[in-house]
Design a protein around this motif. Structure first.
Motif, PDB file in Angstrom:
ATOM      1  N   MET A  51       0.840  -1.198   0.000  1.00  0.00           N
ATOM      2  CA  MET A  51       0.000   0.000   0.000  1.00  0.00           C
ATOM      3  C   MET A  51       0.874   1.246   0.000  1.00  0.00           C
ATOM      4  O   MET A  51       1.848   1.341   0.758  1.00  0.00           O
ATOM      5  N   ALA A  52       0.524   2.180  -0.850  1.00  0.00           N
ATOM      6  CA  ALA A  52       1.240   3.457  -0.938  1.00  0.00           C
ATOM      7  C   ALA A  52       0.516   4.513  -0.129  1.00  0.00           C
ATOM      8  O   ALA A  52      -0.665   4.786  -0.360  1.00  0.00           O
ATOM      9  N   ASP A  53       1.199   5.103   0.839  1.00  0.00           N
ATOM     10  CA  ASP A  53       0.667   6.243   1.581  1.00  0.00           C
ATOM     11  C   ASP A  53       1.104   7.513   0.864  1.00  0.00           C
ATOM     12  O   ASP A  53       2.291   7.847   0.848  1.00  0.00           O
ATOM     13  N   ILE A  54       0.148   8.207   0.251  1.00  0.00           N
ATOM     14  CA  ILE A  54       0.485   9.369  -0.583  1.00  0.00           C
ATOM     15  C   ILE A  54      -0.174  10.635  -0.037  1.00  0.00           C
ATOM     16  O   ILE A  54      -1.064  10.578   0.812  1.00  0.00           O
ATOM     17  N   ALA A  55       0.277  11.784  -0.577  1.00  0.00           N
ATOM     18  CA  ALA A  55      -0.274  13.072  -0.153  1.00  0.00           C
ATOM     19  C   ALA A  55      -0.789  13.903  -1.318  1.00  0.00           C
ATOM     20  O   ALA A  55      -1.536  14.853  -1.115  1.00  0.00           O
ATOM     21  N   THR A  56      -0.385  13.561  -2.542  1.00  0.00           N
ATOM     22  CA  THR A  56      -0.776  14.337  -3.717  1.00  0.00           C
ATOM     23  C   THR A  56      -1.207  13.410  -4.853  1.00  0.00           C
ATOM     24  O   THR A  56      -0.888  12.218  -4.851  1.00  0.00           O
ATOM     25  N   VAL A  57      -1.895  13.978  -5.829  1.00  0.00           N
ATOM     26  CA  VAL A  57      -2.311  13.202  -7.000  1.00  0.00           C
ATOM     27  C   VAL A  57      -1.085  12.720  -7.768  1.00  0.00           C
ATOM     28  O   VAL A  57      -1.053  11.576  -8.256  1.00  0.00           O
ATOM     29  N   GLU A  58      -0.077  13.554  -7.878  1.00  0.00           N
ATOM     30  CA  GLU A  58       1.153  13.156  -8.568  1.00  0.00           C
ATOM     31  C   GLU A  58       1.754  11.911  -7.917  1.00  0.00           C
ATOM     32  O   GLU A  58       2.213  10.990  -8.607  1.00  0.00           O
ATOM     33  N   GLU A  59       1.751  11.886  -6.599  1.00  0.00           N
ATOM     34  CA  GLU A  59       2.299  10.728  -5.884  1.00  0.00           C
ATOM     35  C   GLU A  59       1.438   9.491  -6.077  1.00  0.00           C
ATOM     36  O   GLU A  59       1.949   8.371  -6.157  1.00  0.00           O
ATOM     37  N   ALA A  60       0.132   9.684  -6.182  1.00  0.00           N
ATOM     38  CA  ALA A  60      -0.769   8.560  -6.445  1.00  0.00           C
ATOM     39  C   ALA A  60      -0.474   7.949  -7.810  1.00  0.00           C
ATOM     40  O   ALA A  60      -0.397   6.715  -7.959  1.00  0.00           O
ATOM     41  N   LYS A  61      -0.286   8.790  -8.799  1.00  0.00           N
ATOM     42  CA  LYS A  61       0.010   8.311 -10.143  1.00  0.00           C
ATOM     43  C   LYS A  61       1.365   7.605 -10.185  1.00  0.00           C
ATOM     44  O   LYS A  61       1.531   6.573 -10.851  1.00  0.00           O
ATOM     45  N   ASN A  62       2.327   8.135  -9.450  1.00  0.00           N
ATOM     46  CA  ASN A  62       3.652   7.504  -9.396  1.00  0.00           C
ATOM     47  C   ASN A  62       3.568   6.138  -8.715  1.00  0.00           C
ATOM     48  O   ASN A  62       4.210   5.169  -9.146  1.00  0.00           O
ATOM     49  N   THR A  86       0.449  20.710   4.042  1.00  0.00           N
ATOM     50  CA  THR A  86       0.143  21.103   5.420  1.00  0.00           C
ATOM     51  C   THR A  86      -1.164  21.894   5.505  1.00  0.00           C
ATOM     52  O   THR A  86      -1.404  22.816   4.724  1.00  0.00           O
ATOM     53  N   GLY A  87      -1.998  21.521   6.451  1.00  0.00           N
ATOM     54  CA  GLY A  87      -3.244  22.244   6.675  1.00  0.00           C
ATOM     55  C   GLY A  87      -4.421  21.756   5.863  1.00  0.00           C
ATOM     56  O   GLY A  87      -5.563  22.164   6.104  1.00  0.00           O
ATOM     57  N   GLN A  88      -4.182  20.876   4.896  1.00  0.00           N
ATOM     58  CA  GLN A  88      -5.276  20.353   4.082  1.00  0.00           C
ATOM     59  C   GLN A  88      -5.893  19.130   4.758  1.00  0.00           C
ATOM     60  O   GLN A  88      -5.219  18.391   5.467  1.00  0.00           O
ATOM     61  N   ASP A 116     -15.795  19.095  -0.229  1.00  0.00           N
ATOM     62  CA  ASP A 116     -16.581  17.915  -0.581  1.00  0.00           C
ATOM     63  C   ASP A 116     -15.679  16.788  -1.107  1.00  0.00           C
ATOM     64  O   ASP A 116     -15.974  16.162  -2.117  1.00  0.00           O
ATOM     65  N   PHE A 117     -14.573  16.543  -0.397  1.00  0.00           N
ATOM     66  CA  PHE A 117     -13.634  15.467  -0.728  1.00  0.00           C
ATOM     67  C   PHE A 117     -13.037  15.620  -2.128  1.00  0.00           C
ATOM     68  O   PHE A 117     -12.830  14.638  -2.850  1.00  0.00           O
ATOM     69  N   ALA A 118     -12.721  16.862  -2.492  1.00  0.00           N
ATOM     70  CA  ALA A 118     -12.213  17.134  -3.840  1.00  0.00           C
ATOM     71  C   ALA A 118     -10.903  16.381  -4.120  1.00  0.00           C
ATOM     72  O   ALA A 118     -10.712  15.850  -5.228  1.00  0.00           O
ATOM     73  N   PHE A 119     -10.006  16.338  -3.153  1.00  0.00           N
ATOM     74  CA  PHE A 119      -8.737  15.641  -3.378  1.00  0.00           C
ATOM     75  C   PHE A 119      -8.964  14.147  -3.627  1.00  0.00           C
ATOM     76  O   PHE A 119      -8.382  13.557  -4.555  1.00  0.00           O
ATOM     77  N   LEU A 120      -9.787  13.540  -2.813  1.00  0.00           N
ATOM     78  CA  LEU A 120     -10.067  12.119  -2.994  1.00  0.00           C
ATOM     79  C   LEU A 120     -10.679  11.855  -4.376  1.00  0.00           C
ATOM     80  O   LEU A 120     -10.320  10.880  -5.049  1.00  0.00           O
ATOM     81  N   LYS A 121     -11.563  12.719  -4.807  1.00  0.00           N
ATOM     82  CA  LYS A 121     -12.166  12.570  -6.135  1.00  0.00           C
ATOM     83  C   LYS A 121     -11.098  12.666  -7.224  1.00  0.00           C
ATOM     84  O   LYS A 121     -11.149  11.914  -8.218  1.00  0.00           O
ATOM     85  N   ASP A 122     -10.133  13.568  -7.051  1.00  0.00           N
ATOM     86  CA  ASP A 122      -9.048  13.707  -8.029  1.00  0.00           C
ATOM     87  C   ASP A 122      -8.200  12.433  -8.089  1.00  0.00           C
ATOM     88  O   ASP A 122      -7.799  11.988  -9.167  1.00  0.00           O
ATOM     89  N   VAL A 123      -7.915  11.865  -6.929  1.00  0.00           N
ATOM     90  CA  VAL A 123      -7.144  10.620  -6.908  1.00  0.00           C
ATOM     91  C   VAL A 123      -7.904   9.520  -7.635  1.00  0.00           C
ATOM     92  O   VAL A 123      -7.349   8.811  -8.485  1.00  0.00           O
ATOM     93  N   LEU A 124      -9.175   9.369  -7.319  1.00  0.00           N
ATOM     94  CA  LEU A 124      -9.983   8.332  -7.954  1.00  0.00           C
ATOM     95  C   LEU A 124     -10.060   8.513  -9.472  1.00  0.00           C
ATOM     96  O   LEU A 124     -10.112   7.525 -10.218  1.00  0.00           O
ATOM     97  N   ALA A 125     -10.034   9.760  -9.915  1.00  0.00           N
ATOM     98  CA  ALA A 125     -10.132  10.041 -11.345  1.00  0.00           C
ATOM     99  C   ALA A 125      -8.815   9.802 -12.082  1.00  0.00           C
ATOM    100  O   ALA A 125      -8.812   9.664 -13.307  1.00  0.00           O
ATOM    101  N   ASN A 126      -7.722   9.724 -11.344  1.00  0.00           N
ATOM    102  CA  ASN A 126      -6.413   9.664 -11.998  1.00  0.00           C
ATOM    103  C   ASN A 126      -5.686   8.329 -11.874  1.00  0.00           C
ATOM    104  O   ASN A 126      -4.639   8.145 -12.484  1.00  0.00           O
ATOM    105  N   VAL A 127      -6.234   7.415 -11.086  1.00  0.00           N
ATOM    106  CA  VAL A 127      -5.613   6.092 -10.981  1.00  0.00           C
ATOM    107  C   VAL A 127      -6.670   5.017 -11.144  1.00  0.00           C
ATOM    108  O   VAL A 127      -7.858   5.248 -10.879  1.00  0.00           O
TER     109      VAL A 127
END
Length: 224
Positions: free
Chosen positions: A123-134, A155-157, A163-174
């Motif tokens: 399992m990859a513990d990531i913080a950004t969409v770029e890291e998810a794709k990597n 930091t701070g996010q 409305d879970f925008a980051f999670l939606k971006d991850v799901l859309a990119n991997v």
């Protein structure tokens, strides 16, 4: 024994916490299993071994250890990987951010696990969409949002922002299985992330850290 879809409970207590004990973490995992959890996330070989004495759920194993000159501390090197392989955990999670590592690079560690224990998932513990794709490129089995908000870049996010925008971006990119982790703090949030299409979600402090839960209650009345 593979991870099923549903709720994974993180059973962890750091040395400065009252519940810091492998015995207690084993009982915490048992309570989580009885409550319907499909898996456990745990820190250290000792805790994982104790947990496996109590439950027959798959365990996502990590080892948290600080290193000089690197902010990576979740399963940072082959040393931690070897400890987890000895624990018998079904999944090894590691920091998969693009930050400077204290030793081996991510690709080397992934290849090492694949060769040493092909039955163990990663399992990859990531913080950004770029890291998810990597992480997907490197062949991780699961991509978790664990470190979103906990790195210098994020930091701070928080996961539930916008409305879970980051999670939606991850799901859309991997296309790999995504695990929502980090600030999933209510049953309603769990339902939301599952409805968005994650494979599973990890909930920790909201279930297994009574000191922090108590502080939230006390803070609410103090602010009145």
């Amino acid at each position: 024994m593979n991870l099923s879809q549903g709720l994974i409970v993180s059973c962890q207590a750091l040395p400065d916490e009252p519940l810091h004990s492998s015995f207690i973490m084993g009982k915490m995992a048992l309570a989580a299993q009885q409550g319907g959890a499909v898996g456990i996330r745990a820190n250290t070989k000792e805790d994982i071994l104790a947990i496996k004495e109590e439950v027959d759920l798959p365990v996502i194993g990590i080892v948290k250890r600080d290193y000089d000159h690197s902010s990576v501390f979740i399963t940072a090197t082959q040393k931690e990987v070897d400890e987890l392989l000895e624990s018998g955990c079904e999944v090894i999670a590691m920091d998969a951010t693009l930050r400077e590592r204290p030793a081996e690079d991510l690709e080397t560690l992934v290849q090492y696990i694949r060769k040493a224990a092909p039955h163990v998932e990663i399992m990859a513990d990531i913080a950004t969409v770029e890291e998810a794709k990597n992480a997907e490129r490197l062949g991780f089995d699961y991509i978790g949002t664990t470190l979103h908000g906990y790195t210098e870049q994020t930091t701070g996010q928080v996961l539930y922002a916008n409305d879970f925008a980051f999670l939606k971006d991850v799901l859309a990119n991997v296309s790999q299985k995504v695990i929502a982790e980090g600030n999933v703090i209510t049953p309603e949030m769990l339902k939301t992330v599952m409805d968005l299409g994650v494979y599973a979600a990890v909930v920790g402090g909201a279930i297994t850290r009574p000191r922090d839960i108590t502080k939230r209650f006390v803070k609410m009345i103090e602010e009145e």
